[in-house]
Scaffold this motif. Structure first.
Motif, PDB file in Angstrom:
ATOM      1  N   GLY A  67      41.657  47.870  39.286  1.00 14.66           N
ATOM      2  CA  GLY A  67      41.012  47.635  37.993  1.00 14.66           C
ATOM      3  C   GLY A  67      41.464  46.328  37.363  1.00 14.66           C
ATOM      4  O   GLY A  67      40.637  45.563  36.838  1.00 14.66           O
ATOM      5  N   LEU A  68      42.763  46.051  37.402  1.00 16.13           N
ATOM      6  CA  LEU A  68      43.274  44.790  36.846  1.00 16.13           C
ATOM      7  C   LEU A  68      42.727  43.591  37.618  1.00 16.13           C
ATOM      8  O   LEU A  68      42.384  42.559  37.027  1.00 16.13           O
ATOM      9  CB  LEU A  68      44.804  44.783  36.872  1.00 16.13           C
ATOM     10  N   ARG A  69      42.618  43.731  38.933  1.00 12.62           N
ATOM     11  CA  ARG A  69      42.086  42.627  39.739  1.00 12.62           C
ATOM     12  C   ARG A  69      40.627  42.373  39.388  1.00 12.62           C
ATOM     13  O   ARG A  69      40.204  41.232  39.209  1.00 12.62           O
ATOM     14  CB  ARG A  69      42.227  42.960  41.222  1.00 12.62           C
ATOM     15  N   TYR A  70      39.843  43.430  39.273  1.00  8.66           N
ATOM     16  CA  TYR A  70      38.421  43.259  38.925  1.00  8.66           C
ATOM     17  C   TYR A  70      38.254  42.674  37.519  1.00  8.66           C
ATOM     18  O   TYR A  70      37.359  41.870  37.272  1.00  8.66           O
ATOM     19  CB  TYR A  70      37.677  44.585  39.042  1.00  8.66           C
ATOM     20  N   GLN A  71      39.112  43.088  36.592  1.00  2.00           N
ATOM     21  CA  GLN A  71      39.032  42.524  35.240  1.00  2.00           C
ATOM     22  C   GLN A  71      39.361  41.035  35.252  1.00  2.00           C
ATOM     23  O   GLN A  71      38.703  40.238  34.570  1.00  2.00           O
ATOM     24  CB  GLN A  71      39.981  43.269  34.303  1.00  2.00           C
ATOM     25  N   ALA A  72      40.354  40.644  36.040  1.00  2.00           N
ATOM     26  CA  ALA A  72      40.712  39.227  36.123  1.00  2.00           C
ATOM     27  C   ALA A  72      39.577  38.425  36.752  1.00  2.00           C
ATOM     28  O   ALA A  72      39.265  37.310  36.308  1.00  2.00           O
ATOM     29  CB  ALA A  72      41.997  39.059  36.932  1.00  2.00           C
ATOM     30  N   MET A  73      38.940  38.983  37.760  1.00  3.56           N
ATOM     31  CA  MET A  73      37.806  38.287  38.379  1.00  3.56           C
ATOM     32  C   MET A  73      36.656  38.147  37.388  1.00  3.56           C
ATOM     33  O   MET A  73      36.001  37.093  37.320  1.00  3.56           O
ATOM     34  CB  MET A  73      37.339  39.037  39.631  1.00  3.56           C
ATOM     35  N   ALA A  74      36.403  39.191  36.615  1.00  3.89           N
ATOM     36  CA  ALA A  74      35.324  39.125  35.628  1.00  3.89           C
ATOM     37  C   ALA A  74      35.608  38.067  34.576  1.00  3.89           C
ATOM     38  O   ALA A  74      34.702  37.338  34.152  1.00  3.89           O
ATOM     39  CB  ALA A  74      35.129  40.496  34.980  1.00  3.89           C
ATOM     40  N   ARG A  75      36.879  37.975  34.132  1.00  6.20           N
ATOM     41  CA  ARG A  75      37.226  36.944  33.149  1.00  6.20           C
ATOM     42  C   ARG A  75      37.074  35.545  33.736  1.00  6.20           C
ATOM     43  O   ARG A  75      36.581  34.621  33.093  1.00  6.20           O
ATOM     44  CB  ARG A  75      38.657  37.155  32.659  1.00  6.20           C
ATOM     45  N   ALA A  76      37.497  35.377  35.011  1.00  4.33           N
ATOM     46  CA  ALA A  76      37.447  34.047  35.632  1.00  4.33           C
ATOM     47  C   ALA A  76      36.019  33.589  35.837  1.00  4.33           C
ATOM     48  O   ALA A  76      35.695  32.425  35.590  1.00  4.33           O
ATOM     49  CB  ALA A  76      38.194  34.066  36.960  1.00  4.33           C
ATOM     50  N   TYR A  77      35.159  34.491  36.277  1.00  6.03           N
ATOM     51  CA  TYR A  77      33.793  34.093  36.566  1.00  6.03           C
ATOM     52  C   TYR A  77      32.859  34.284  35.375  1.00  6.03           C
ATOM     53  O   TYR A  77      31.779  33.711  35.334  1.00  6.03           O
ATOM     54  CB  TYR A  77      33.246  34.874  37.765  1.00  6.03           C
ATOM     55  N   GLY A  78      33.266  35.077  34.409  1.00  9.41           N
ATOM     56  CA  GLY A  78      32.394  35.353  33.262  1.00  9.41           C
ATOM     57  C   GLY A  78      32.301  34.206  32.280  1.00  9.41           C
ATOM     58  O   GLY A  78      31.343  34.105  31.522  1.00  9.41           O
ATOM     59  N   ASP A  79      33.284  33.333  32.275  1.00  6.68           N
ATOM     60  CA  ASP A  79      33.276  32.222  31.326  1.00  6.68           C
ATOM     61  C   ASP A  79      32.340  31.096  31.749  1.00  6.68           C
ATOM     62  O   ASP A  79      32.025  30.229  30.953  1.00  6.68           O
ATOM     63  CB  ASP A  79      34.699  31.661  31.167  1.00  6.68           C
ATOM     64  N   ARG A  80      31.950  31.078  33.005  1.00  2.00           N
ATOM     65  CA  ARG A  80      31.113  29.984  33.496  1.00  2.00           C
ATOM     66  C   ARG A  80      29.675  30.456  33.660  1.00  2.00           C
ATOM     67  O   ARG A  80      29.419  31.481  34.281  1.00  2.00           O
ATOM     68  CB  ARG A  80      31.615  29.498  34.855  1.00  2.00           C
TER      69      ARG A  80
END
Length: 153
Positions: free
Chosen positions: A67-80
């Protein structure tokens, strides 16, 4: 010696028949799948599901890490925004490519052969016959050679 050769030939014949007919044992009937086949598949899949349901492959820590990994991926790719990955020229080229593909697939192309004879299929058939005859001739040659050696002994 004679009975040993007969038995080995019989065993060889059994293996040959099994090899030639083994692929047809799994063939589907002409009406599709049979009720017994569907039932067998269902029971097999149900057994697999029961087996995997009993396995406790996930721990709370593992789920939390995922869950933490998926949240980090969403934050990294969600800003662009998606357009930031491509240049305007690349986006235009992709759009033109997709439009051309849509046009090509919307109008089916029918290729007609003038003579009506498919030379490619004929060549494949001729090659298959050649290979079968080659195998038969090698088999006949081997049998004759074995018989000649037995006569010499």
């Amino acid at each position: 010696m004679g009975s040993r050769v007969t038995i080995s030939r019989f065993v060889g014949l059994v293996f040959l028949v099994a090899a030639l007919t083994g692929g047809t044992a799994n063939a589907v009937s002409s009406q599709g799948t049979t009720p017994q086949g569907l039932k067998a598949d269902g029971l097999r899949l149900q057994g697999l599901a029961d087996r995997y349901a009993q396995m406790s492959g996930y721990t709370q820590d593992g789920l939390r890490a995922d869950g933490l990994r998926y949240q980090a991926m969403a934050r990294a790719y969600g800003d662009r925004p998606a357009a930031s990955f491509y240049t305007p020229q690349a986006l235009k080229a992709e759009g033109l490519r997709w439009q051309r593909m849509a046009q090509a697939y919307s109008q089916p192309q029918v290729v007609r052969n003038n003579s009506g004879f498919d030379w490619g299929a004929a060549g494949i058939g001729a090659l298959g016959v050649f290979v079968a005859m080659l195998c038969a001739s090698v088999l006949v040659f081997a049998i004759r050679r074995v018989r000649q050696e037995k006569l010499a002994i």
